[in-house]
Design an enzyme around this catalytic site. Structure first.
Site, PDB file in Angstrom:
ATOM      1  N   ILE A 171       0.839  -1.199   0.000  1.00  0.00           N
ATOM      2  CA  ILE A 171       0.000   0.000   0.000  1.00  0.00           C
ATOM      3  C   ILE A 171       0.877   1.252   0.000  1.00  0.00           C
ATOM      4  CG2 ILE A 171      -1.846   1.246   1.223  1.00  0.00           C
ATOM      5  CD1 ILE A 171      -2.767  -1.498   2.313  1.00  0.00           C
ATOM      6  N   SER A 204      -7.864  -0.801   9.954  1.00  0.00           N
ATOM      7  CA  SER A 204      -8.367  -1.934   9.174  1.00  0.00           C
ATOM      8  C   SER A 204      -9.802  -2.248   9.557  1.00  0.00           C
ATOM      9  CB  SER A 204      -7.485  -3.148   9.474  1.00  0.00           C
ATOM     10  OG  SER A 204      -8.057  -4.322   8.953  1.00  0.00           O
ATOM     11  N   ALA A 205     -10.546  -2.754   8.586  1.00  0.00           N
ATOM     12  CA  ALA A 205     -11.909  -3.211   8.856  1.00  0.00           C
ATOM     13  C   ALA A 205     -11.912  -4.373   9.842  1.00  0.00           C
ATOM     14  CB  ALA A 205     -12.577  -3.655   7.555  1.00  0.00           C
ATOM     15  N   TYR A 223      -3.446  -9.022  15.784  1.00  0.00           N
ATOM     16  CA  TYR A 223      -3.214  -8.011  14.742  1.00  0.00           C
ATOM     17  C   TYR A 223      -4.304  -6.934  14.801  1.00  0.00           C
ATOM     18  CZ  TYR A 223      -3.603  -5.728  10.224  1.00  0.00           C
ATOM     19  OH  TYR A 223      -3.737  -4.774   9.242  1.00  0.00           O
ATOM     20  N   LYS A 255      -4.584  -2.584  15.883  1.00  0.00           N
ATOM     21  CA  LYS A 255      -5.229  -1.473  15.165  1.00  0.00           C
ATOM     22  C   LYS A 255      -6.224  -0.758  16.081  1.00  0.00           C
ATOM     23  CE  LYS A 255      -3.109  -2.227  11.269  1.00  0.00           C
ATOM     24  NZ  LYS A 255      -2.026  -1.330  10.873  1.00  0.00           N
ATOM     25  N   PHE A 286     -10.868  -1.774   3.842  1.00  0.00           N
ATOM     26  CA  PHE A 286     -11.486  -3.075   3.623  1.00  0.00           C
ATOM     27  C   PHE A 286     -10.456  -3.937   2.863  1.00  0.00           C
ATOM     28  CE2 PHE A 286     -15.576  -3.023   5.735  1.00  0.00           C
ATOM     29  CZ  PHE A 286     -15.447  -1.779   6.325  1.00  0.00           C
ATOM     30  N   LEU A 315      -6.522 -13.549  -0.439  1.00  0.00           N
ATOM     31  CA  LEU A 315      -7.095 -14.277  -1.569  1.00  0.00           C
ATOM     32  C   LEU A 315      -6.527 -13.853  -2.930  1.00  0.00           C
ATOM     33  CD1 LEU A 315      -9.132 -16.315  -2.630  1.00  0.00           C
ATOM     34  CD2 LEU A 315     -10.882 -14.525  -2.538  1.00  0.00           C
ATOM     35  N   GLY A 327     -11.185 -18.313  12.523  1.00  0.00           N
ATOM     36  CA  GLY A 327     -11.293 -16.858  12.716  1.00  0.00           C
ATOM     37  C   GLY A 327     -11.982 -16.130  11.572  1.00  0.00           C
ATOM     38  N   ASP A 328     -12.311 -16.830  10.465  1.00  0.00           N
ATOM     39  CA  ASP A 328     -12.971 -16.153   9.332  1.00  0.00           C
ATOM     40  C   ASP A 328     -14.403 -15.760   9.673  1.00  0.00           C
ATOM     41  OD1 ASP A 328     -11.261 -15.639   7.290  1.00  0.00           O
ATOM     42  OD2 ASP A 328     -11.737 -17.404   6.098  1.00  0.00           O
TER      43      ASP A 328
HETATM   44  P1  NAD Z   1       3.162  -4.450   3.739  1.00  0.00           P
HETATM   45  O1  NAD Z   1       3.689  -5.524   4.632  1.00  0.00           O
HETATM   46  O2  NAD Z   1       3.358  -4.587   2.281  1.00  0.00           O
HETATM   47  O3  NAD Z   1       3.734  -3.027   4.215  1.00  0.00           O
HETATM   48  C1  NAD Z   1       4.083  -2.745   5.549  1.00  0.00           C
HETATM   49  C2  NAD Z   1       5.496  -2.193   5.508  1.00  0.00           C
HETATM   50  O4  NAD Z   1       5.931  -1.889   6.831  1.00  0.00           O
HETATM   51  C3  NAD Z   1       6.502  -3.191   4.932  1.00  0.00           C
HETATM   52  O5  NAD Z   1       7.199  -2.576   3.873  1.00  0.00           O
HETATM   53  C4  NAD Z   1       7.412  -3.511   6.116  1.00  0.00           C
HETATM   54  O6  NAD Z   1       8.740  -3.776   5.695  1.00  0.00           O
HETATM   55  C5  NAD Z   1       7.279  -2.250   6.955  1.00  0.00           C
HETATM   56  N1  NAD Z   1       7.552  -2.402   8.387  1.00  0.00           N
HETATM   57  C6  NAD Z   1       7.009  -3.282   9.264  1.00  0.00           C
HETATM   58  N2  NAD Z   1       7.527  -3.079  10.489  1.00  0.00           N
HETATM   59  C7  NAD Z   1       8.395  -2.039  10.390  1.00  0.00           C
HETATM   60  C8  NAD Z   1       9.229  -1.361  11.316  1.00  0.00           C
HETATM   61  N3  NAD Z   1       9.307  -1.725  12.597  1.00  0.00           N
HETATM   62  N4  NAD Z   1       9.963  -0.325  10.861  1.00  0.00           N
HETATM   63  C9  NAD Z   1       9.933   0.057   9.564  1.00  0.00           C
HETATM   64  N5  NAD Z   1       9.174  -0.564   8.644  1.00  0.00           N
HETATM   65  C10 NAD Z   1       8.400  -1.595   9.063  1.00  0.00           C
HETATM   66  O7  NAD Z   1       1.624  -4.281   4.078  1.00  0.00           O
HETATM   67  P2  NAD Z   1       0.536  -3.398   3.340  1.00  0.00           P
HETATM   68  O8  NAD Z   1      -0.489  -4.318   2.839  1.00  0.00           O
HETATM   69  O9  NAD Z   1       1.171  -2.431   2.446  1.00  0.00           O
HETATM   70  O10 NAD Z   1      -0.076  -2.657   4.610  1.00  0.00           O
HETATM   71  C11 NAD Z   1       0.242  -1.320   4.957  1.00  0.00           C
HETATM   72  C12 NAD Z   1      -0.537  -0.949   6.203  1.00  0.00           C
HETATM   73  O11 NAD Z   1      -1.925  -1.097   5.939  1.00  0.00           O
HETATM   74  C13 NAD Z   1      -0.238  -1.818   7.417  1.00  0.00           C
HETATM   75  O12 NAD Z   1      -0.290  -1.013   8.566  1.00  0.00           O
HETATM   76  C14 NAD Z   1      -1.392  -2.805   7.416  1.00  0.00           C
HETATM   77  O13 NAD Z   1      -1.645  -3.300   8.705  1.00  0.00           O
HETATM   78  C15 NAD Z   1      -2.521  -1.936   6.923  1.00  0.00           C
HETATM   79  N6  NAD Z   1      -3.628  -2.670   6.306  1.00  0.00           N
HETATM   80  C16 NAD Z   1      -3.386  -3.515   5.259  1.00  0.00           C
HETATM   81  C17 NAD Z   1      -4.455  -4.208   4.675  1.00  0.00           C
HETATM   82  C18 NAD Z   1      -4.238  -5.167   3.542  1.00  0.00           C
HETATM   83  O14 NAD Z   1      -5.126  -5.964   3.259  1.00  0.00           O
HETATM   84  N7  NAD Z   1      -3.111  -5.133   2.815  1.00  0.00           N
HETATM   85  C19 NAD Z   1      -5.745  -4.021   5.161  1.00  0.00           C
HETATM   86  C20 NAD Z   1      -5.950  -3.156   6.241  1.00  0.00           C
HETATM   87  C21 NAD Z   1      -4.877  -2.476   6.796  1.00  0.00           C
HETATM   88  C1  WQD Z   2     -10.794 -13.018   1.773  1.00  0.00           C
HETATM   89  C2  WQD Z   2     -11.784 -14.168   1.571  1.00  0.00           C
HETATM   90  C3  WQD Z   2     -11.323 -16.068   2.945  1.00  0.00           C
HETATM   91  C4  WQD Z   2      -7.470 -17.025   1.018  1.00  0.00           C
HETATM   92  C5  WQD Z   2      -7.586 -10.085   5.893  1.00  0.00           C
HETATM   93  C6  WQD Z   2      -7.341  -9.586   7.274  1.00  0.00           C
HETATM   94  C7  WQD Z   2      -7.793  -8.174   7.390  1.00  0.00           C
HETATM   95  C8  WQD Z   2      -7.222  -7.282   6.291  1.00  0.00           C
HETATM   96  C9  WQD Z   2      -7.388  -7.893   4.942  1.00  0.00           C
HETATM   97  C10 WQD Z   2      -5.265  -6.212   7.145  1.00  0.00           C
HETATM   98  C11 WQD Z   2     -12.209 -14.838   2.870  1.00  0.00           C
HETATM   99  C12 WQD Z   2     -11.139 -16.415   1.489  1.00  0.00           C
HETATM  100  C13 WQD Z   2      -8.677 -16.446   1.381  1.00  0.00           C
HETATM  101  C14 WQD Z   2      -7.483 -18.300   0.406  1.00  0.00           C
HETATM  102  C15 WQD Z   2      -9.899 -18.316   0.543  1.00  0.00           C
HETATM  103  N1  WQD Z   2      -5.811  -7.104   6.441  1.00  0.00           N
HETATM  104  N2  WQD Z   2      -9.866 -17.085   1.145  1.00  0.00           N
HETATM  105  N3  WQD Z   2      -8.701 -18.896   0.187  1.00  0.00           N
HETATM  106  O1  WQD Z   2      -9.728 -12.413   5.695  1.00  0.00           O
HETATM  107  O2  WQD Z   2     -11.081 -10.589   4.597  1.00  0.00           O
HETATM  108  O3  WQD Z   2      -8.973 -10.035   5.652  1.00  0.00           O
HETATM  109  O4  WQD Z   2      -6.915  -9.235   4.958  1.00  0.00           O
HETATM  110  O5  WQD Z   2      -5.758  -5.442   7.915  1.00  0.00           O
HETATM  111  O6  WQD Z   2      -7.387  -7.743   8.633  1.00  0.00           O
HETATM  112  O7  WQD Z   2      -8.062 -10.396   8.189  1.00  0.00           O
HETATM  113  O8  WQD Z   2      -8.934 -11.304   3.551  1.00  0.00           O
HETATM  114  O9  WQD Z   2      -7.900 -12.082   1.468  1.00  0.00           O
HETATM  115  O10 WQD Z   2      -7.454 -13.358   3.609  1.00  0.00           O
HETATM  116  O11 WQD Z   2      -9.708 -13.462   2.573  1.00  0.00           O
HETATM  117  O12 WQD Z   2     -10.956 -18.911   0.322  1.00  0.00           O
HETATM  118  O13 WQD Z   2      -6.429 -18.887   0.080  1.00  0.00           O
HETATM  119  O14 WQD Z   2     -11.125 -15.184   0.815  1.00  0.00           O
HETATM  120  O15 WQD Z   2     -11.902 -17.136   3.646  1.00  0.00           O
HETATM  121  O16 WQD Z   2     -13.555 -15.221   2.716  1.00  0.00           O
HETATM  122  P1  WQD Z   2      -9.773 -11.174   4.930  1.00  0.00           P
HETATM  123  P2  WQD Z   2      -8.399 -12.562   2.783  1.00  0.00           P
END
Ligand code: NAD
Ligand code: WQD
Length: 330
Positions: free
Chosen positions: A14, A126-127, A150, A154, A179, A201, A295-296
């Protein structure tokens, strides 16, 4: 007003897309990342695409002194805090690492900001804080209750920044509850490339599409949803990161603490997402239905109307485009 934004964790999935959107909107970007879950190439691509060099500091976001000097040396005016560990399953096995890393990076970043005298802060929430929601779509004032370490990090950081904003009215702080971000920048040059086995996924479907894995394991087809598979709100990564630009720019007129959902507002099932990728790739994606993942939940869909009306932000890309862009980035 043009900001110089420190993005902690900015080399990640992100973060690298956020850097792209910030630069495109006329802001400057500085990144601190310890590369625990990223490689530096994503930001070189952003520099190549935008023609703007991004200062990248290889360092830990738990280090207050380092962060303070980065803020001062680069004239940082606002922070988007993304540095975190993010794998739900791993957080259950290693809670101390998750509470340690995620809480300490947030607190250290806020301390460094206060030491340097800057107060605009956007947080990657995060959602997952909604736990198993009572109903969908979920508004921001729904009850919260994360069900894993985790998600608890948040939830706790949201409380910390809310209390901080209440303590001193110079703070302008926003939590963005994402989301399910999917897809990639339209160029196809920045991608989601998790180190190790994907948890989510879309990256899993991509590994099957590219032949790295044989099939997608579908976690349950007995959920109370239309086709029995889990329903989520998949949002195109570029829409998500444009939401960050809107939230950042809105801090100019914001008082204190606010929270916004960033979602598309539409539910898509696991099988629908697989079909979306099949249409985008012209390939068949093999899958097998297996048991539910611990946990899903059945369904998680945003009500994004607060961000739509207050931030003036709306998603403009649909799931078909997210599938095409995810595939294009492979
Ligand atoms: P990501 O793992 O690709 O990015 C997180 C980055 O943080 C990584 O580059 C990692 O190297 C860095 N990092 C972790 N700990 C660190 C530390 N102590 N010091 C410096 N850098 C550190 O994940 P992402 O998907 O890009 O997520 C970015 C943010 O969004 C995170 O806070 C994550 O929790 C949040 N988020 C992600 C999702 C998702 O589905 N990807 C959903 C909701 C929230
Ligand atoms: C999506 C759907 C699975 C993988 C997670 C974190 C959430 C947020 C986003 C950071 C679900 C199904 C998944 C697979 C599958 N991250 N699935 N086979 O669970 O909504 O959210 O990521 O904040 O905190 O919990 O996302 O992509 O893991 O799953 O069937 O191999 O796909 O059961 O229904 P989720 P996901």
């Amino acid at each position: 007003m043009s900001e110089t934004v420190l993005v902690t964790g900015g080399a990640g999935y992100i973060g690298s897309h956020t850097a792209m959107a910030l630069i495109t909107a006329g802001h400057k970007v500085v990144v601190v990342d310890n590369f625990v879950n990223a490689k530096p190439d994503a930001l070189s691509v952003v520099a190549e695409l935008t023609g703007v060099e991004i200062p990248i500091i290889d360092g830990d976001a738990r280090d207050v002194e380092l962060l303070t000097s980065v803020i001062e040396d680069h004239g940082v005016t606002a922070v988007i805090h993304m540095a975190a560990l993010k794998a739900v399953g791993e957080s259950v096995e290693m809670p101390l690492e998750y509470y340690g890393n995620n809480l300490e990076t947030a607190i250290a970043t806020l301390q460094a900001m206060r030491d340097a005298g800057i107060y605009k802060f956007v947080f990657s929430s995060s959602a997952t804080v909604y736990g198993d929601p009572e109903s969908c779509p979920i508004p921001e004032d729904a009850s919260i209750g994360a069900t894993n370490p985790y998600g608890m990090t948040k939830e706790m950081i949201e409380v910390i920044i809310r209390d901080l904003a209440a303590s001193d009215d110079r703070w302008k702080v926003t939590a963005l509850r994402y989301f399910n971000p999917v897809g990639a920048h339209e160029s196809g040059k920045i991608s989601e490339a998790p180190l190790g086995k994907p948890n989510n996924l879309m990256p899993m479907i991509m590994e099957v599409a590219t032949g790295k894995r044989e099939k997608v394991m579908v976690f349950g087809d007995d959920w109370p949803t239309a086709d029995g598979t889990g329903v989520r709100d998949y949002i195109h990564i570029m829409d998500l990161v444009e939401g960050h630009v809107a939230a950042l720019e809105h801090l100019d007129v914001q008082e204190g603490y606010e929270v916004y959902n960033l979602g598309q507002g539409e539910g898509v099932s696991v099988l629908e997402l697989i079909r979306g990728v099949e249409e985008a790739t012209g390939m068949q994606i093999p899958y097998e239905v297996t048991g539910r993942r611990a946990g899903d939940i059945a369904e998680c869909v945003a009500d994004p109307s607060k961000a739509n009306s207050v931030l003036g932000w709306k998603t403009t890309r649909d799931i078909a485009q997210a599938c095409r862009d995810a595939w294009n980035s492979q």
